[in-house]
Design a protein around this motif. Structure first.
Motif, PDB file in Angstrom:
ATOM      1  N   THR A   1     -15.520  55.193  40.446  1.00  0.00           N
ATOM      2  CA  THR A   1     -14.753  56.330  40.988  1.00  0.00           C
ATOM      3  C   THR A   1     -14.037  57.086  39.880  1.00  0.00           C
ATOM      4  O   THR A   1     -14.032  58.325  39.854  1.00  0.00           O
ATOM      5  N   ARG A   2     -13.424  56.369  38.957  1.00  0.00           N
ATOM      6  CA  ARG A   2     -12.696  57.041  37.879  1.00  0.00           C
ATOM      7  C   ARG A   2     -13.640  57.827  36.975  1.00  0.00           C
ATOM      8  O   ARG A   2     -13.312  58.949  36.558  1.00  0.00           O
ATOM      9  N   GLU A   3     -14.793  57.253  36.673  1.00  0.00           N
ATOM     10  CA  GLU A   3     -15.748  57.965  35.829  1.00  0.00           C
ATOM     11  C   GLU A   3     -16.281  59.199  36.533  1.00  0.00           C
ATOM     12  O   GLU A   3     -16.457  60.259  35.914  1.00  0.00           O
ATOM     13  N   ALA A   4     -16.550  59.092  37.842  1.00  0.00           N
ATOM     14  CA  ALA A   4     -17.022  60.261  38.593  1.00  0.00           C
ATOM     15  C   ALA A   4     -15.956  61.349  38.637  1.00  0.00           C
ATOM     16  O   ALA A   4     -16.270  62.543  38.498  1.00  0.00           O
ATOM     17  N   MET A   5     -14.703  60.982  38.822  1.00  0.00           N
ATOM     18  CA  MET A   5     -13.618  61.975  38.816  1.00  0.00           C
ATOM     19  C   MET A   5     -13.500  62.640  37.456  1.00  0.00           C
ATOM     20  O   MET A   5     -13.221  63.853  37.362  1.00  0.00           O
ATOM     21  N   LEU A   6     -13.715  61.867  36.406  1.00  0.00           N
ATOM     22  CA  LEU A   6     -13.638  62.450  35.066  1.00  0.00           C
ATOM     23  C   LEU A   6     -14.750  63.461  34.841  1.00  0.00           C
ATOM     24  O   LEU A   6     -14.532  64.532  34.242  1.00  0.00           O
ATOM     25  N   HIS A   7     -15.963  63.192  35.344  1.00  0.00           N
ATOM     26  CA  HIS A   7     -17.072  64.133  35.220  1.00  0.00           C
ATOM     27  C   HIS A   7     -16.832  65.387  36.055  1.00  0.00           C
ATOM     28  O   HIS A   7     -17.367  66.458  35.732  1.00  0.00           O
ATOM     29  N   LEU A   8     -16.055  65.276  37.107  1.00  0.00           N
ATOM     30  CA  LEU A   8     -15.767  66.445  37.950  1.00  0.00           C
ATOM     31  C   LEU A   8     -14.636  67.302  37.397  1.00  0.00           C
ATOM     32  O   LEU A   8     -14.288  68.309  38.011  1.00  0.00           O
ATOM     33  N   GLY A   9     -14.060  66.911  36.293  1.00  0.00           N
ATOM     34  CA  GLY A   9     -12.998  67.715  35.696  1.00  0.00           C
ATOM     35  C   GLY A   9     -11.602  67.243  36.005  1.00  0.00           C
ATOM     36  O   GLY A   9     -10.629  67.944  35.680  1.00  0.00           O
ATOM     37  N   ILE A  10     -11.441  66.069  36.610  1.00  0.00           N
ATOM     38  CA  ILE A  10     -10.119  65.522  36.900  1.00  0.00           C
ATOM     39  C   ILE A  10      -9.754  64.606  35.743  1.00  0.00           C
ATOM     40  O   ILE A  10     -10.314  63.512  35.601  1.00  0.00           O
ATOM     41  N   ASP A  11      -8.827  65.032  34.903  1.00  0.00           N
ATOM     42  CA  ASP A  11      -8.509  64.281  33.701  1.00  0.00           C
ATOM     43  C   ASP A  11      -7.688  63.045  34.023  1.00  0.00           C
ATOM     44  O   ASP A  11      -7.275  62.807  35.170  1.00  0.00           O
ATOM     45  N   ALA A  12      -7.440  62.257  32.999  1.00  0.00           N
ATOM     46  CA  ALA A  12      -6.748  60.976  33.180  1.00  0.00           C
ATOM     47  C   ALA A  12      -5.320  61.142  33.697  1.00  0.00           C
ATOM     48  O   ALA A  12      -4.902  60.389  34.597  1.00  0.00           O
ATOM     49  N   PRO A  13      -4.493  62.083  33.183  1.00  0.00           N
ATOM     50  CA  PRO A  13      -3.150  62.235  33.759  1.00  0.00           C
ATOM     51  C   PRO A  13      -3.161  62.606  35.241  1.00  0.00           C
ATOM     52  O   PRO A  13      -2.343  62.097  36.019  1.00  0.00           O
ATOM     53  N   THR A  14      -4.090  63.483  35.634  1.00  0.00           N
ATOM     54  CA  THR A  14      -4.174  63.842  37.052  1.00  0.00           C
ATOM     55  C   THR A  14      -4.622  62.651  37.889  1.00  0.00           C
ATOM     56  O   THR A  14      -4.104  62.435  39.001  1.00  0.00           O
ATOM     57  N   GLN A  15      -5.554  61.882  37.376  1.00  0.00           N
ATOM     58  CA  GLN A  15      -5.954  60.672  38.090  1.00  0.00           C
ATOM     59  C   GLN A  15      -4.777  59.715  38.245  1.00  0.00           C
ATOM     60  O   GLN A  15      -4.595  59.111  39.315  1.00  0.00           O
ATOM     61  N   ASN A  16      -3.984  59.595  37.217  1.00  0.00           N
ATOM     62  CA  ASN A  16      -2.818  58.711  37.298  1.00  0.00           C
ATOM     63  C   ASN A  16      -1.851  59.190  38.372  1.00  0.00           C
ATOM     64  O   ASN A  16      -1.269  58.369  39.118  1.00  0.00           O
ATOM     65  N   ASN A  17      -1.669  60.505  38.487  1.00  0.00           N
ATOM     66  CA  ASN A  17      -0.797  61.041  39.542  1.00  0.00           C
ATOM     67  C   ASN A  17      -1.353  60.727  40.931  1.00  0.00           C
ATOM     68  O   ASN A  17      -0.604  60.405  41.855  1.00  0.00           O
ATOM     69  N   ILE A  18      -2.685  60.835  41.072  1.00  0.00           N
ATOM     70  CA  ILE A  18      -3.307  60.563  42.375  1.00  0.00           C
ATOM     71  C   ILE A  18      -3.103  59.107  42.767  1.00  0.00           C
ATOM     72  O   ILE A  18      -2.661  58.791  43.889  1.00  0.00           O
ATOM     73  N   PHE A  19      -3.405  58.195  41.853  1.00  0.00           N
ATOM     74  CA  PHE A  19      -3.295  56.775  42.184  1.00  0.00           C
ATOM     75  C   PHE A  19      -1.840  56.353  42.356  1.00  0.00           C
ATOM     76  O   PHE A  19      -1.535  55.456  43.154  1.00  0.00           O
ATOM     77  N   GLN A  20      -0.956  57.006  41.648  1.00  0.00           N
ATOM     78  CA  GLN A  20       0.463  56.708  41.824  1.00  0.00           C
ATOM     79  C   GLN A  20       0.940  57.137  43.206  1.00  0.00           C
ATOM     80  O   GLN A  20       1.713  56.423  43.858  1.00  0.00           O
TER      81      GLN A  20
END
Length: 862
Positions: free
Chosen positions: A183-202
């Motif tokens: 899931t994280r790798e797919a989000m990264l390929h879609l343009g969702i960077d690591a800080p934004t992913q961290n906000n989502i999971f938080q």
């Protein structure tokens, strides 16, 4: 035929849709409707179709285009893991059940290459965030962050090992979908960077802690409900993760704000324990729904192409499967309602419309009876009274809703419908709907509240105060934004319910499907236990009968799935007449355009029929069989040509053969023309080269002639100059000799002829010297005569002549300069062959013309 040899496969349907877009007679958009019960494999089928189109619809012409196409395909494929992680969950009937519907639009350009995609979602089951049935799980993403987070992330998100959450049931079950890294790798390929992913999971971790917030009953209605002892830490942690102030969060969950009166006076009323739980669940559902919609918008912005870059599309509809659980509520009613609408679309498009069209076109057709689910649709969405209208009416009434009262209203208002059943043995208020796939009992408790989907405005205002960057995007501070439940007083606006919004989006989806050429994939569930290699015949037969596949098989076996208008058929397959031996051009000419009015409909129809029959007569030749033994599986109707898939394959093969012949003819003519042109150019080049070379040669010869002329003139000038100098010096010697002869006492004046002869001899004495010293040439007396003639002899009788060498002559002077002692001159080599050879060398003789040794001395000095 070809289609009968192929086994049923989803790639066959995908290839047919792509072929229709690529080379269809009437190019229209295509759609594939994937339907079936929950757990039958609709999501997996859609995933396989997307992979198929990502490979087939990618044929870049350059390396740069290849990289762009590969990036688009990768993003389209990566949208699946993200949407399944946030929208799928484990249910009783399926470990990866889609809790939302999606329509994926694969966008193709004019070259049938995939340039992008767009995703449209329908009715996310957001109630699953806060409420899960027994033995079911929440959305996959919650289990992924709890199982796949690192130690630092667990510390940051307050997710310690072994932590228990009320909204995370059955955490011990491990599924294939619990893969956090994918899931994280797919989000990264879609343009969702690591800080934004961290906000989502938080934020998701904050929702889990919010679910552990439990309230106790308050003994005093004027006081808010207190928190349980273990819930205080959960509220503090949830507020910290959501970046919300703790006290306003707790106050919003426990106290309700009421506006009443014309002056809009604000009253604050403490909520009961059930109301606190409802407001807590509403807050979690609101955040998750906004987050899911934001993810869909990010995916669309990442994979959607520019509207000018694509012309057609292939739609994949992966919608909810038919569901029947022990407890069914509004979610199951909407899901089964969508299944009924899609089944009606299939019935109307395939079963009913085809048979009506066969009859209208004049085909000999016996009608096949089928099960029509229009009665069930009238019960759910009909006008003026239906289940949906009654539920919406209960939402608009300003009174508390009662489950028993809603059941009574439904049974009394819709008692005449054959699809409405009754269960008198049930203690809970409910009603039964007989769907095409079976009967389902729906509980009326909580049905109206879920339909209202109330969102207290103070919850929205609270979330707008968050300092989290993601929540600021999800809940912008817009002063004009008002909740749908906020109207007050006399200006109360009609409530937009969940059923109303879902019905509107479903109608929009059906409009898109009606504008395309639909294809259907029916997923059949082999058993209800989800076990591999297990086939329950009764369950499979009931599914086949319920979805109308039995009637579909009958109609498909006897009917013609391909229907093309006369004009389009003639436009595409008229060139097949070239295959007939001796076929001449059509005397009727091409069919007239629509804008020309001089053609009558009768003559035009006659022309079309004649040309159509001429084309259809080529089918036996294409099939390589006699006409009397090969029945043509094609029928020419009044306005359309009906044929099977095998006939279409045959026609396309013949068309490709004719086009190949034409291409070969064009290539042969072009190669012949190109060869002739090359030959003409070669001849012209040879002529030009010959002319240039002759011109260059002439210029070179002219330059040589000019140079030779210059050299010759200079040589002649030098020879003249040397001859002049030599003659001048010899003139001095001649004068001296003449004076000596004159002074001799015995000398007599010579005759004129003799004087002329002596002058010539004097001038040519070097020639005589050469002849005298030559190895060959004059011999004996003649040689002596030459010597005598070349030397200056005194005038007298021949017997008195004495030969004197140059050394014996007194005062011999050089013709170049007066010698100052013994000198030696080295001159240029004589052109005469033996000029340097002396036949009788002597120490006192001159050795050659090129080596003249002159010594200035007197005879007395010898």
């Amino acid at each position: 035929m070809l289609q009968q040899k192929l086994k049923p496969h989803i790639f066959t349907v995908g290839e047919q849709t792509y072929r229709n877009v690529k080379s269809l007679i009437e190019p229209v958009n295509q759609s594939i409707v994937v339907s079936g019960e929950s757990g039958a494999g609709k999501t997996w089928t859609s995933r396989c179709l997307m992979k198929f189109y990502a490979v087939v619809a990618a044929s870049p012409t350059s390396w740069e285009n290849h990289k762009i196409a590969e990036r688009i395909e990768q993003r389209i494929l990566n949208s699946n893991p993200v949407m399944e992680a946030f929208g799928n969950a484990c249910t009783l009937r399926n470990n990866n059940s889609s809790r939302f519907g999606k329509f994926i639009q694969l966008q193709l350009n004019r070259a049938q290459q995939m340039t992008g995609a767009a995703v449209q979602t329908y009715l996310l089951e957001k109630t699953r965030v806060a409420c899960q049935a027994s033995n079911e799980r929440n959305f996959h993403i919650f289990y992924q962050i709890c199982k796949g987070a690192s130690a630092d992330e667990r510390l940051q998100w307050h997710l310690p090992e072994g932590a228990a959450f009320f909204w995370l049931p059955n955490p011990e079950r491990t599924l294939e979908e619990d893969c956090f890294e994918v899931t994280r790798e797919a989000m990264l390929h879609l343009g969702i960077d690591a800080p934004t992913q961290n906000n989502i999971f938080q934020a998701l971790a904050g929702l889990l802690h919010l679910g552990n917030t439990r309230f106790a009953d308050s003994g005093n209605e004027a006081q808010p409900c207190p928190l349980m002892d273990d819930a205080k830490c959960s509220v503090r942690t949830s507020a910290s993760l959501l970046r919300l102030p703790e006290d306003p969060l707790l106050e919003t969950l426990r106290i309700r704000t009421i506006r009443a009166g014309r002056q809009q006076q604000v009253f604050r009323k403490p909520c009961s324990r059930a109301e606190c739980d409802t407001r807590r669940d509403c807050l979690a559902k609101l955040v998750y729904a906004r987050l899911f919609d934001w993810l869909v918008s990010v995916i669309n912005s990442s994979i959607c192409a520019d509207p000018d870059s694509w012309t057609t599309f292939i739609g994949l509809l992966d919608v909810y499967g038919f569901e029947s659980f022990p407890t069914n509520s509004l979610e199951q009613l909407c899901i089964n309602y969508a299944s009924e609408k899609l089944q009606q679309h299939f019935v109307a498009h395939y079963l009913r419309a085809q048979q009506e069209e066969y009859t209208a076109e004049g085909l000999e057709w016996s009608t096949v009876s089928y099960q029509d689910n229009q009665t069930c649709l009238d019960l759910i969405e009909g006008s003026p009274v239906s289940i949906c209208s009654l539920i919406n009416e209960e939402c608009r009434l300003n009174r508390p809703s009662s489950a028993a009262q809603l059941q009574t209203r439904i049974e009394s208002a819709l008692a005449g419908s054959p699809c409405l059943g009754h269960n008198k043995l049930s203690r809970e208020p409910s009603f039964i709907v007989v769907h095409y796939a079976g009967s389902v009992r729906y509980h009326t408790a909580g049905l109206v509240e879920k339909n209202k989907d109330p969102i207290p405005p103070e919850l929205t205002r609270l979330l707008q105060q968050s300092q989290d960057p993601l929540l600021k995007v999800l809940f912008p501070a817009d002063p004009e934004e008002k909740s749908q439940e906020e109207p007050s007083g006399q200006s109360r606006a009609p409530v937009l319910t969940v059923v109303s919004k879902f019905k509107a989006s479903l109608e929009q989806l059906l409009q898109v499907l009606h504008s395309t050429t639909p294809h259907y994939i029916r997923c059949i569930k082999p058993n209800g236990q989800g076990q591999a290699q297990m086939f329950h015949q009764e369950e499979v037969l009931s599914q086949l009968e319920a979805c109308g596949l039995v009637e579909t098989i009958h109609i498909s076996a006897a009917g013609f799935p391909i229907r093309v208008s006369h004009r389009n058929f003639l436009k595409r397959y008229e060139l097949l007449r070239r295959l007939r031996p001796g076929a001449a051009p059509s005397p009727h000419g091409p069919p007239p355009d629509e804008g020309r009015s001089e053609w009558s409909p009768h003559s035009e129809q006659a022309t079309l029929q004649a040309l159509l029959q001429d084309i259809l007569h080529t089918l036996p030749a294409l099939a390589q069989a006699p006409a009397e033994t090969t029945p043509a599986p094609v029928h020419c109707g009044r306005t359309k040509v009906f044929m099977t898939d095998s006939t279409l394959e045959l026609l396309e093969r013949g068309r490709a053969q004719v086009l190949e012949q034409c291409a070969r003819s064009i290539q042969g003519g072009w190669r012949r023309h190109w060869g002739r042109k090359q030959e003409r150019q070669r001849r012209a080049a040879v002529l030009i080269q010959a002319a240039v070379r002759s011109w260059l040669t002439r210029k070179h010869i002219q330059r040589l002639h000019a140079a030779a002329t210059v050299i010759k003139r200079a040589w002649q000038e030098w020879r003249i100059k040397m001859a002049f100098l030599a003659s001048k010096e010899l003139d001095g010697v001649e004068e001296q000799h003449s004076s000596q002869v004159t002074c001799s006492p015995s000398s007599l004046p010579l005759p004129q002829a003799q004087a002329r002869l002596l002058g010539a001899v004097t001038r040519f004495w070097p020639l005589g010297l050469v002849l005298a010293n030559a190895a060959v040439g004059a011999r004996g007396f003649r040689r002596k005569l030459v010597v005598f003639a070349c030397l200056p002899l005194p005038v007298g009788s021949p017997s008195s002549y004495t030969v004197q060498t140059a050394q014996e002559q007194a005062g011999v002077t050089s013709i170049r300069a007066l010698p100052q002692g013994s000198i030696k001159f080295h001159c240029r080599k004589s052109p005469l062959r033996y000029a340097d050879i002396c036949p009788e060398p002597s120490p006192n003789s001159v050795t050659g013309f090129n080596q003249i040794l002159l010594e200035r001395h007197r005879l007395g000095h010898v």
